[in-house]
Design a protein around this motif. Structure first.
Motif, PDB file in Angstrom:
ATOM      1  N   ALA A  19      89.104  61.495  46.772  1.00  0.00           N
ATOM      2  CA  ALA A  19      88.377  62.744  46.993  1.00  0.00           C
ATOM      3  C   ALA A  19      88.711  63.748  45.888  1.00  0.00           C
ATOM      4  N   HIS A  22      87.150  62.527  42.604  1.00  0.00           N
ATOM      5  CA  HIS A  22      85.715  62.819  42.626  1.00  0.00           C
ATOM      6  C   HIS A  22      85.449  64.303  42.409  1.00  0.00           C
ATOM      7  N   THR A  26      83.134  65.213  39.261  1.00  0.00           N
ATOM      8  CA  THR A  26      81.780  65.697  39.489  1.00  0.00           C
ATOM      9  C   THR A  26      81.535  67.063  38.846  1.00  0.00           C
ATOM     10  N   PHE A  36      80.202  60.051  44.934  1.00  0.00           N
ATOM     11  CA  PHE A  36      81.504  59.548  45.368  1.00  0.00           C
ATOM     12  C   PHE A  36      81.554  58.026  45.351  1.00  0.00           C
ATOM     13  N   ARG A  40      84.252  55.591  43.534  1.00  0.00           N
ATOM     14  CA  ARG A  40      84.998  54.575  44.272  1.00  0.00           C
ATOM     15  C   ARG A  40      84.824  53.194  43.627  1.00  0.00           C
TER      16      ARG A  40
END
Length: 159
Positions: A19, A22, A26, A36, A40
């Motif tokens: 998380a 990301h 992003t 996401f 992953r």
């Protein structure tokens, strides 16, 4: 690899906070808007390095490699709150020293602003840029295809 003050870089995938990775990626100039599920999948298919201050992840690097001849270094970052402490050097030293990445003929990376850091580890501008080509789609995350939508939704995936 450890730096005085309890900072450590390692490749334990169980420690990675996807998380947080990301969230950083992003908002980055090189992966803005990346879904996401794509982060992953990229982590799952790469040799990843987490950088930790105690238990908190404060940096990341990802290497895509055949572990025999070639490696591409990607998604390298140290959180703004932890910059200026030599942690980028700690992370890079761990990447370059990793036993599975020794004896490679070529490493590559792309950077807009960290040339001086990478030069300390032997990276140089391309000697013959005219010999290299790329297939680049900067809008790949903007309008996903049906397959992209399924991947974005994480259908059938677990880390």
């Amino acid at each position: 690899m450890t730096l005085p003050g309890a900072c450590v870089a390692d490749t334990d995938p169980g420690r990675l906070d996807l998380a947080d990775v990301h969230t950083f990626l992003t908002a980055s100039y090189w992966a803005r808007g990346i879904p996401f599920a794509v982060v992953r999948q990229s982590v799952r298919n790469s040799l990843c390095f987490g950088l930790y201050d105690g238990e908190r992840q404060v940096g990341f690097a990802r290497v895509v490699s055949d572990r025999a001849t070639f490696a591409y270094l990607a998604d390298v970052f140290v959180l703004e709150s932890h910059r200026g402490r030599g942690l980028g050097k700690l992370l890079m030293a761990a990447v370059i020293a990793h036993p599975e990445l020794q004896g490679l003929r070529r490493w590559m990376l792309a950077t807009r602003d960290a040339h001086a850091l990478y030069a300390q580890y032997g990276f140089t501008p391309l000697r013959a840029p005219e010999s290299f080509m790329q297939l680049y789609d900067p809008d790949v995350s903007a309008e996903p295809t049906d397959a992209g939508r399924r991947r974005e939704a994480g259908e059938g995936e677990a880390l």
